[in-house]
Design a protein around this motif. Sequence first.
Motif, short mmCIF file in Angstrom:
data_model
loop_
_atom_site.label_atom_id
_atom_site.label_comp_id
_atom_site.label_asym_id
_atom_site.label_seq_id
_atom_site.Cartn_x
_atom_site.Cartn_y
_atom_site.Cartn_z
N THR A 127 -6.68 7.82 -2.13
CA THR A 127 -7.36 6.77 -2.88
C THR A 127 -6.57 6.32 -4.10
N GLN A 128 -5.32 6.74 -4.23
CA GLN A 128 -4.50 6.31 -5.37
C GLN A 128 -3.07 6.08 -4.88
N SER A 129 -2.18 5.73 -5.81
CA SER A 129 -0.81 5.40 -5.44
C SER A 129 -0.06 6.64 -5.00
N GLU A 156 -3.51 10.50 -10.88
CA GLU A 156 -4.84 10.99 -11.21
C GLU A 156 -5.15 12.34 -10.58
#
Length: 859
Positions: free
Chosen positions: A528-530, A535
Amino acid sequence: MAECHPVAFQWVVEAKARGATVIHVDPRFTRTSALADLHVPLRAGSDIVFLGAIVNYVLANELYFKEYVAAYTNAATILNEDFAGPEDLDGLFAGFAGDHYDKSAWAYEDAMVRAAAGSRGKPFSGTDGGPSVAESLEHPRSVFATLKRHFARYTPEMVQQACGVPPGVFDRVCKYLTSNSGRDRTTAFVYSVGWTQHTVGVQYIRTASILQTLLGNMGRPGGGILALRGHASIQGSTDIPTLFDLLPGYLPMPLADRHTSLDAYVDDIAMPRGFWANTRSYLVSMLSAWWGDAATAANDFCYDYLPRLTGDHSTYSTVLAQLNGECKGYFLLGQNPAVGSANARMQRMGMAALDWLVVRDMQLIESATWWKDGPEIETGEMRTDQIGTEVFFLPAAAHTEKSGSFTNTQRMLQWHHEAVPPAGDARSDLWFIYELGKRIRAKLAGSDDLADRPLLDLTWDYPVSGPHDDPSAEAVLAEINGWDASGSPLSGFAGLKDDGSTRSGCWIYAGVYAGGVNQAARRVPGSTQSWVAPEWGWAWPANRRILYNRASADPAGRPWSPGKALVWWDAEAGKWTGHDVPDFPAATAPSYRAPADATGVAGISGDDPFIMQADGKAWLFAPAGLADGPLPAHYEPAESPFENPLYGQQANPVRQVLKHRENPMQPSGTGAVYPYVATTYRLTEHHTAGGMSRSLPFLAELQPEFFCEVSPELAAERGLENGGWATIITARSAVEARVLVTSRVAPLTVAGRTLHQVGLPYHWGSNGLVTGDAANELASLALDPNVHIQEVKAMACDIRAGRRPRGPALRALVREHAERAGIELPPDASSSPAPPPAPPPASPPASPPAATPPEAGVS
C-alpha cells in the motif's frame, strides 16, 4: 548469510529469482554457497589481496564509472610531496614512527584535512580554502594516480598465490561485478564479522568502499555496502553506543588532555563545512536532554559532567586493567566473555581479579559460574575458596518480555511490544538501569560533593507502570527524539539549536517521535506504499532509506538512468525530490558553488553528495581518520603460517597486541608448529556464545556438540575420523571437538603449498543442556588498531586426533607446543607434568554422535 541471517537472506533468494547474480566468497562452502551462482573459497585473512586485485582490474581496464568518479570523489585531489606508500617503503606508509603513524604525511597539498569519522581532531596543516585539484586524474600526485600505483601489484597471479583462488575463478568475479555496475546497474556488497574480526578489519571494508565508489555503487538503489549485524540491534548499540569512545550520534567522547571545555571540544571536532559544522548544536541538545534545567550556558550546559577518555578503555584493555588491579568492579549485561570473547582464559583470569561482578542474563551463563566450574578449576590454576570476586547474578527479561526498538543494518528502527511479562525476578535492562540510578541518587541525596552533581542533576523522571514500576520505553524514545523550545517533539535534526533551547538525546534519531507519534512502530504494508516503503518503521536520519542519495543523480541533478532514479532536482519547484527523502540540503541547486569562505551546510556545493565530509567527496584515499594507513594494504594475520607475499612488512605495523603473560603470541610467517588456519563462525541453530540457545531443547538437539570441520585430505594427514575427536591447539589453550570430515572446507594451494583450514563454530561452553569447549579459548588478543576488535577469523593452529588432556596435563600440552615454536610461557599456577605423547589416530565411536552436522550444503 543464509546460515547466520536467514530472514534477510530471503531477499537475496528473491533477487536471484528475478535474475540477480549471487557471488559468495568464503573459506567454507555453506548454505549461502549452495544457493549462490558462484562460490569462491579463499584463505582466511587474504581478502584485501582479493578485493585489491579487483580494484586493479577496474582501474587497468578503465571499467570505473568515469563521470561519477570525476565528480563525486577525491580522485583529482593532489597529495603532498612527502607522501610515500607501501610500494615505496616495503609495506609501510610515510610517517611511520615505531608503533603509530604521523598522519601529517598523508595530507592533501596545502589544505586542511579533518576526518568525518574514526580518529577525529584538528587538521594537520594548511588552510580552509580547499585542497589543490589536478586538471587531469593522471597527475603523478593525484589520488587517482596514487591509487593505480598502489594496487598495481595486486594481480590475478598474486590472488592465486596469496588467496588460493585460481585466475579463471577470479576473472569470473571481476566480469560479473563490472558488468553489473555503471549508469544502468548497481551491485551491493554484504559483509559481517568475517571481514571485521581481523587486525586489518577496518581496511577490509575500506577496500570494498573504494571498489564500490569506483564502480558508482554508493548512494544509489541496489548498491552500497551492507553490514549484517550479530543480532537485531547491534546497529542501535553503536548509534546510542555501548562503545567506550563514542557519545550518541557518533559524537566522539571527550579526551581528558584536549577537550577541557565545550569550546575546546567543538573547536577540535566540528568541521568548517558540511553537517558536522553543527556539532555544537548536536552536543548541547544532548547535554540539555541529559541534565535538563541544570544545563545552562553559564556552566557550558554541564559539559564538565561528561567523562573524559584517558586512553584505551575498550573491552580487552579493560581485561588488562582487571589483571593489573586497576578495574575493581564489572557489569556484564547480556555479555558472556568467559566463553564469548577472544582469549576466554584471560577473560576469566581478569574476572577472578575483581572485587565484584554483576551478571545480568536469562540463564546462569559461564560468566556467572566460572569461579566454581571453569576450565581453570579443572587444571588447578584456580581454587574457588581462593577467588575473592563477589558475583551477583540478576535474571534478565528477554526481548519478548519488554517493549523497545531494534535498529537494523538499514539504520531502521522497528518497535517491538511486550508479549508477556517477565517471569519471577527477571527484569528488563531498562528497569535495572533506572532502578540503579534511582537508588544511587537516593543515597546521594543532600550531598554537597561536586563529584555527585552529575548523578543528582540527571533528568530521571520517567513515567512508570505495572507491578514493578517499569519505566516507559516510549518515554525514553521521546527523550531521545527531543523537544523544541516550545516543548513540541522535534521533527528532525535540522531544528537543533546550540543555545540550550532544544533537547535531543541523540541527534541522528531526531524525528523518530515527530508529532508525538512513535514512528518506529509504523507497520504500513509494502503493498500500500511506494517501493521505498517509508512508512514501515523509521530510518535515521530523517527517515531516509539510502544515505548519500544525492549521488543517485548526476552533477546536473538528473538520475543517472531512469531505472535507477531515486532523487532528483526539480527546477520548477526549486528543490530536491524523489522516491526517498533527499540526503542533501533541499533547496541547494546543482549549480550552486560554495564560496571559499562559506561555512556549515552552505560550504557544500550543489554537486557534492557526500555531505558529512568537509569537501563533499567520497574518499578513495583517506588522508585522516584511520590509524593504519590512508589506503588498504595486505598484511598477514598476526599469527600466520605464511610470509607476506607483497611486502617485507609481515603484519599490520600498528596492530594492537595486548602484552601480558596470559596472551602469548605465536610466530608469524612460519607453519612449523601451527601449520593450519582456523576460522570461527556461527550456526543457524545457535545464537552467539550460546547462552540463549544451549538451554533450549528444541535448538540444542539440532546442534548438540562442538565440532570442527576438516577436509578429507586433512583428516587423512592427521588421522582424524568422522564423528571422532580432535584437539585443536594454539599458544593460549587447546580445545576438543567432534570431527566433521567434509568437502565444504577444501584445501587450497597457497604460496606453492597445500593449506588446510579448520572451521570452528563458537557457541559452546560448560553450561546448558549441551556443552563443549569454547573456540575462543584459542584466540589471541591481537586487535584492529582503529576499533579494537579481535582477530578470530584467521588463527594459526595445530590439530591432532583424540581428546584433549584433562587437569594440569592440558596446560602441559599447550606449553609443549609453545616451546617447540620458540614461545616462552611463564610458569603455570598449577603443577605441569610432562605432556603425554601424541596419541595414535582416534578410532571412531561405536556409533556416530547424535545429530552429527549434515554434510550437504542445504539442510
